[in-house]
Write a protein that holds these residues in place. Structure first.
Motif, PDB file in Angstrom:
ATOM      1  N   VAL A   1       0.677  -1.306   0.026  1.00 52.14           N
ATOM      2  CA  VAL A   1       0.005   0.014  -0.198  1.00 52.14           C
ATOM      3  C   VAL A   1       0.695   1.397   0.135  1.00 52.14           C
ATOM      4  O   VAL A   1       0.619   2.319  -0.621  1.00 52.14           O
ATOM      5  CB  VAL A   1      -0.915   0.021   1.198  1.00 52.14           C
ATOM      6  CG1 VAL A   1      -1.521   1.344   1.357  1.00 52.14           C
ATOM      7  CG2 VAL A   1      -2.005  -1.173   0.996  1.00 52.14           C
ATOM      8  N   ASP A   2       2.016   1.316   1.030  1.00 55.40           N
ATOM      9  CA  ASP A   2       2.707   2.354   0.993  1.00 55.40           C
ATOM     10  C   ASP A   2       3.486   2.561  -0.328  1.00 55.40           C
ATOM     11  O   ASP A   2       3.765   3.761  -0.757  1.00 55.40           O
ATOM     12  CB  ASP A   2       3.842   2.194   2.049  1.00 55.40           C
ATOM     13  CG  ASP A   2       3.084   2.187   3.342  1.00 55.40           C
ATOM     14  OD1 ASP A   2       2.132   2.756   3.389  1.00 55.40           O
ATOM     15  OD2 ASP A   2       3.800   1.677   4.224  1.00 55.40           O
ATOM     16  N   MET A   3       3.830   1.544  -1.130  1.00 57.26           N
ATOM     17  CA  MET A   3       4.559   1.558  -2.399  1.00 57.26           C
ATOM     18  C   MET A   3       3.767   2.233  -3.440  1.00 57.26           C
ATOM     19  O   MET A   3       4.110   3.205  -4.128  1.00 57.26           O
ATOM     20  CB  MET A   3       4.860   0.288  -2.818  1.00 57.26           C
ATOM     21  CG  MET A   3       5.800   0.096  -4.292  1.00 57.26           C
ATOM     22  SD  MET A   3       4.438  -0.122  -5.508  1.00 57.26           S
ATOM     23  CE  MET A   3       4.068  -1.883  -5.217  1.00 57.26           C
ATOM     24  N   LEU A   4       2.424   1.715  -3.488  1.00 58.06           N
ATOM     25  CA  LEU A   4       1.444   2.132  -4.457  1.00 58.06           C
ATOM     26  C   LEU A   4       1.270   4.139  -4.176  1.00 58.06           C
ATOM     27  O   LEU A   4       1.218   4.537  -5.112  1.00 58.06           O
ATOM     28  CB  LEU A   4       0.194   1.398  -4.341  1.00 58.06           C
ATOM     29  CG  LEU A   4      -0.152   0.044  -4.833  1.00 58.06           C
ATOM     30  CD1 LEU A   4      -1.356  -0.423  -4.754  1.00 58.06           C
ATOM     31  CD2 LEU A   4       0.531  -0.173  -6.296  1.00 58.06           C
ATOM     32  N   ASN A   5       0.948   4.259  -2.862  1.00 56.81           N
ATOM     33  CA  ASN A   5       0.897   5.669  -2.850  1.00 56.81           C
ATOM     34  C   ASN A   5       2.019   6.343  -3.124  1.00 56.81           C
ATOM     35  O   ASN A   5       1.892   7.679  -3.545  1.00 56.81           O
ATOM     36  CB  ASN A   5       0.388   5.859  -1.087  1.00 56.81           C
ATOM     37  CG  ASN A   5      -0.778   5.124  -0.690  1.00 56.81           C
ATOM     38  OD1 ASN A   5      -1.799   5.138  -1.404  1.00 56.81           O
ATOM     39  ND2 ASN A   5      -0.917   5.014   0.393  1.00 56.81           N
ATOM     40  N   TRP A   6       3.338   5.902  -2.679  1.00 58.43           N
ATOM     41  CA  TRP A   6       4.457   6.394  -3.234  1.00 58.43           C
ATOM     42  C   TRP A   6       4.517   6.599  -4.719  1.00 58.43           C
ATOM     43  O   TRP A   6       4.880   7.875  -5.247  1.00 58.43           O
ATOM     44  CB  TRP A   6       5.789   5.887  -2.781  1.00 58.43           C
ATOM     45  CG  TRP A   6       6.947   6.607  -3.230  1.00 58.43           C
ATOM     46  CD1 TRP A   6       7.755   7.426  -2.835  1.00 58.43           C
ATOM     47  CD2 TRP A   6       8.014   5.980  -4.279  1.00 58.43           C
ATOM     48  NE1 TRP A   6       8.741   7.613  -3.426  1.00 58.43           N
ATOM     49  CE2 TRP A   6       8.967   6.806  -4.475  1.00 58.43           C
ATOM     50  CE3 TRP A   6       7.416   4.959  -5.428  1.00 58.43           C
ATOM     51  CZ2 TRP A   6       9.811   6.600  -5.519  1.00 58.43           C
ATOM     52  CZ3 TRP A   6       8.392   4.718  -6.154  1.00 58.43           C
ATOM     53  CH2 TRP A   6       9.604   5.543  -6.335  1.00 58.43           C
TER      54      TRP A   6
END
Length: 238
Positions: A80-85
């Protein structure tokens, strides 16, 4: 890359024929236990609408699981953090949106780049840290622009270099061997800006491109402590 034909070769491993390249057969050996966890991880991401087609790839999912020691809950949060980044940083369009005009000048003060492959067929990436001149480097670029160039390099590796190496090696390649040539390196000359750049690069790598780099230092006795500290940064701040 779902829907690929596969055939069981051993009780614990599968050899999957990768059909991405129509004229070339690429072996993709998978561990049965790992594949079960990857499939469970994938189903959770699908249920949560967190699996864009561009990232629906067995090996990508496996890398994130390995980065979190196969803890699916932690891997989901990392994902999730990767997609947001990627959305915030514009990583999906950085290959066409970003032009690094100062590349040649940067090479003069931070020599780096790919050269050849290792015995497994992975591309070999060199950084001549002993030749880095941080003050001159920051005169021709900025930290933010260098980081964008760094991210663009990862995106180019996944879209061009890794697929080409996979074809040449006839096996799946999604990582590289990184050689840090620290001969002549003066750690004290790096300064705060260079330290900040290194830390930010490592965080981007560890958070968004996990399990891609295999680091190999070229070490001399006089800078052994400095290299140990460099590896401590790479291994403990991702």
């Amino acid at each position: 890359m779902g829907g690929m034909p596969n055939a069981v070769k051993t009780p614990s491993n599968k050899r999957v024929s990768n059909c991405r390249f129509a004229s070339v057969s690429i072996d993709d050996v998978r561990d049965d236990e790992e594949e079960k966890v990857v499939n469970a991880f994938r189903e959770i991401l699908i249920e949560k609408d967190l699996l864009p087609d561009a990232h629906d790839d067995y090996h990508t999912l496996l890398r994130f699981l390995k980065a979190r020691k196969f803890d699916i809950d932690k891997a989901v949060q990392m994902w999730v953090d990767m997609l947001n980044w990627r959305k915030d940083y514009g990583a999906d369009s950085i290959l066409k949106d970003f032009v690094y005009d100062e590349y040649e000048e940067v090479q003069s003060y931070y020599p780096h780049g790919y050269h050849g492959v290792d015995k497994e067929g992975r591309p070999v990436y060199f950084e001549r840290l002993g030749k880095v001149d941080p003050s001159k480097l920051m005169n021709v670029t900025t930290v933010d622009r260098f980081l964008r160039y760094h991210v663009q390099g990862f995106e180019k590796a996944f879209s061009e270099k890794f697929p080409a190496c996979s074809v040449a090696a006839r096996r799946h390649i999604d990582s590289c061997t990184t050689i840090l040539d620290v001969h002549g390196m003066n750690w004290m000359s790096f300064g705060k800006v260079a330290h900040d750049l290194l830390m930010r690069m490592q965080k981007i790598d560890g958070d968004n491109y996990p399990e891609v780099l295999t680091l190999i230092p070229i070490i001399t006795k006089t800078i052994f402590v400095h290299v140990c500290f460099l590896f401590f940064i790479y291994l403990n701040f991702g």
